[in-house]
Design an enzyme around this catalytic site. Structure first.
Site, PDB file in Angstrom:
ATOM      1  CB  SER A  64      39.343  35.445  29.905  1.00 61.74           C
ATOM      2  OG  SER A  64      40.609  35.824  30.318  1.00 61.74           O
ATOM      3  CG  ASP A 277      44.177  35.041  31.281  1.00 62.73           C
ATOM      4  OD1 ASP A 277      44.952  34.951  30.314  1.00 62.73           O
ATOM      5  OD2 ASP A 277      43.281  35.896  31.350  1.00 62.73           O
ATOM      6  CD  GLU A 371      42.374  45.068  34.954  1.00 61.02           C
ATOM      7  OE1 GLU A 371      41.333  45.590  35.352  1.00 61.02           O
ATOM      8  OE2 GLU A 371      42.395  44.030  34.275  1.00 61.02           O
ATOM      9  CB  ALA A 372      46.764  43.967  41.091  1.00 64.04           C
ATOM     10  NE  ARG A 496      35.407  46.139  40.202  1.00 66.22           N
ATOM     11  CZ  ARG A 496      35.530  45.010  39.497  1.00 66.22           C
ATOM     12  NH1 ARG A 496      36.118  43.931  40.004  1.00 66.22           N
ATOM     13  NH2 ARG A 496      35.052  44.930  38.282  1.00 66.22           N
TER      14      ARG A 496
HETATM   15  C1  G16 Z   1      38.634  40.467  32.604  1.00 70.56           C
HETATM   16  C2  G16 Z   1      38.978  41.881  32.273  1.00 70.56           C
HETATM   17  C3  G16 Z   1      39.950  42.421  33.281  1.00 70.56           C
HETATM   18  C4  G16 Z   1      39.373  42.282  34.677  1.00 70.56           C
HETATM   19  C5  G16 Z   1      38.922  40.837  34.936  1.00 70.56           C
HETATM   20  C6  G16 Z   1      38.115  40.708  36.200  1.00 70.56           C
HETATM   21  O1  G16 Z   1      39.789  39.699  32.567  1.00 70.56           O
HETATM   22  O2  G16 Z   1      39.534  41.922  30.970  1.00 70.56           O
HETATM   23  O3  G16 Z   1      40.199  43.761  32.975  1.00 70.56           O
HETATM   24  O4  G16 Z   1      40.289  42.634  35.640  1.00 70.56           O
HETATM   25  O5  G16 Z   1      38.087  40.389  33.884  1.00 70.56           O
HETATM   26  O6  G16 Z   1      37.018  41.568  36.075  1.00 70.56           O
HETATM   27  P1  G16 Z   1      35.819  41.565  37.097  1.00 70.56           P
HETATM   28  O7  G16 Z   1      36.449  41.759  38.448  1.00 70.56           O
HETATM   29  O8  G16 Z   1      34.953  42.703  36.681  1.00 70.56           O
HETATM   30  O9  G16 Z   1      35.159  40.221  37.024  1.00 70.56           O
HETATM   31  P2  G16 Z   1      39.847  38.358  31.757  1.00 70.56           P
HETATM   32  O10 G16 Z   1      41.268  37.947  31.850  1.00 70.56           O
HETATM   33  O11 G16 Z   1      38.895  37.416  32.426  1.00 70.56           O
HETATM   34  O12 G16 Z   1      39.403  38.763  30.377  1.00 70.56           O
END
Ligand code: G16
Length: 528
Positions: A64, A277, A371-372, A496
């Site tokens: 992603s 993304d 999510e934001a 976090r």
């Molecule tokens: C993934 C998750 C999202 C999350 C993001 C960042 O997004 O699907 O729900 O907000 O990662 O997560 P973290 O802060 O735990 O790294 P994506 O778009 O990368 O699949």
């Protein structure tokens, strides 16, 4: 399948000296560490399908928003939702099994634990994003699926939400809740039919879409011929041949984190821009005003736009006693939460990760979750859909609103956040409201905020509670954060561990940009 076949196939994918964990969005890390993980995820997908009586399970290979050298893998459950959380631990244990024999042993233990019937034929479909490392990882997956006799089908390069859509279609076809045709063409037709009807006799100028040089670019181009001419979509940053360009200086994560235009975009005042993304499950909008000041219209702004539009349609259709709720995470801007509550809508805060938001959204007739960072969608409960589709309008105005509402339920990819579906949704709403981006933006003013990453020795040492808004470990750190927050106006900050990158994230918001930036830096300094 024979013990020898599984052990021999596993032998081709030796486990590196590394501990793996099924995180926010599956396993994610440097691609060279992943072959054994992907192989073992294939075994888990087979078990999951057998456990679900042969329903189709999806496996998506993508990292992603992460940089080009990374990759990842995640499982999709039968209704197109994320893998049920309780199974993540089995994936983690399988990925960490130290030998091929241990892999086989754990696999058979799970078969016994779930009383898996030998005669069920498991079915798995898979796809990947456009990364250089994806084909080799797809091969590892196929080898696992073949080793345990899975009926499988590959869909090549697809967006993550497209694979979620196809999984749900396959598992519902022939039932009275069939979701659509289980092909990419079916996906484009479903979205475009609803969009074209909603945009009949309407137009909405143009939007420029930055595709992060990921799979969203070619897929948006495939979708375009199905759309009527009500909007002009300019596709940019859609070079998927130059692997190093993926998510680089472009894309939703770049724009959201840096709060600025991608360098390749020279924005015209008040024109609409959007960024996807790398696997097209996130989208953020933005524009520059007459003074060339950048304004971000992020997931919070999309959630409020969608919730108010759907609320108005429900009301205008004459449907009563219909609950709409908005699900957010700790990253939601304080102003957005206050705005939603002022509209009389309930808000819920969950930990990061769409699986958490999705689950909470199921509590409403219509659950809007974002999510934001632009990852989100809208869910309509089965009973809400039944009420919408059987409602008898009592006036032409109610009839029109109801038709729009029905089309909205078809336009939205209800399996998971989907940047292409969300793009069309936003375009429809802006066209119906005749809103320019500044009018949309004027609903509320974001509190200045700052998101930082900190590299720490062990991100697992950071443990949170209260939907990740407070730290329980390392001991004493939260008190220090609280003391800093107390020194600023309208301030909030939390720390976090990321579930997708080897970092800890720091978020801060406050009354002014200077304060938000300073607070973020000071909290980050506490982590050293
Ligand atoms: C993934 C998750 C999202 C999350 C993001 C960042 O997004 O699907 O729900 O907000 O990662 O997560 P973290 O802060 O735990 O790294 P994506 O778009 O990368 O699949």
């Amino acid at each position: 399948m024979s013990q020898e076949a599984i052990i021999a196939a596993s032998g081709a994918y030796p486990k590196p000296a590394q501990t793996f964990q099924y995180g926010t969005a599956g396993f994610r890390m440097k691609a060279e560490l992943l072959p054994s993980v992907v192989f073992r995820v294939g075994l888990l997908a087979a078990l999951r399908s057998k456990f679900k009586n042969g329903q189709v399970i999806g496996v998506m290979i993508t990292a992603s928003h992460n940089p080009p050298p990374d990759n990842g893998v995640k499982l999709i459950d039968p209704m197109g939702e994320m893998l049920e959380s309780s199974w993540e631990a089995y994936g983690t244990a399988l990925a960490n099994a130290e030998s091929d024999e241990a892999v086989y042993e754990y696999y058979t233990q799970l078969e016994q634990k779930f009383n898996i019937k030998k005669d069920v034929v498991p079915q798995v479909i898979y796809g990947s994003d456009t990364r250089e490392s994806s084909p080799a990882l797809v091969q590892a997956l196929k080898d696992a699926l073949d080793a345990v006799g899975v009926k499988s089908q590959g869909f090549g390069a697809v967006t993550t939400p497209q694979l979620h859509y196809i999984v749900r279609c396959l598992n519902t076809q022939g039932t009275d809740h069939a979701y659509g045709e289980p092909t990419l063409e079916g996906y484009y037709k479903k979205l475009s039919t609803a969009f074209n009807q909603l945009m009949t006799n309407r137009s909405n100028g143009s939007v420029t879409v930055d595709c992060a040089n990921g799979v969203g670019g070619p897929k948006l181009r495939e979708l375009q011929p199905y759309l009527n001419n009500s909007i002009e979509i300019t596709v940019t940053n859609d070079d998927t041949e130059t692997f190093s360009k993926l998510n680089s200086q472009s894309g939703a994560d770049y724009v959201k984190t840096n709060q600025r235009l991608p360098p390749s975009v020279s924005a015209q005042p008040l024109a609409r821009y959007a960024s996807l993304d790398g696997d097209a499950d996130r989208i953020v909008y933005y524009y520059v005003d007459k003074n060339s000041i950048f304004h971000l219209l992020d997931g919070d702004k999309i959630a409020t736009l969608a919730a108010s539009f759907i609320g108005d349609l429900v009301h205008s259709s004459g449907i009563t006693d219909f609950s709409i709720g908005v699900v957010q995470t700790a990253y939601a801007n304080g102003s957005s939460t206050a705005y939603i509550e002022k509209q009389g809508l309930p808000t819920v805060c969950t930990p990061t990760g769409v699986k958490h938001l999705h689950h909470a959204a199921l509590a409403y007739d219509c659950g809007v979750y974002f999510e934001a960072n632009g990852h989100g969608t809208v869910l309509f409960s089965p009973s809400a859909l039944q009420r919408i589709f059987s409602h008898a309008p009592e006036s032409p105005a109610q009839d029109t609103a109801l038709t729009h509402l029905k089309n909205i339920t078809e336009l939205i990819n209800q399996t998971v956040g989907d940047a292409l579906s969300d793009l069309l949704l936003v375009e429809v709403i802006l066209a119906h409201k005749r809103w320019t981006p500044d009018l949309w933006d004027a609903c509320y003013t974001d509190l200045p905020n700052r998101l930082e990453k900190a590299e720490v020795e062990d991100r697992n040492a950071y443990k949170t509670t209260d939907a990740e808004r407070k730290l329980t470990h390392p001991a004493g750190l939260q008190d220090k954060i609280d003391a800093l927050v107390g020194k600023y106006d309208q301030a909030r900050s939390f720390v976090r561990p990321s579930g997708t990158e080897n970092v800890v994230r720091v978020y801060a918001e406050a009354a002014t940009k200077v304060q938000a930036d300073e607070l973020a830096q000071k909290v980050k300094a506490l982590l050293k």
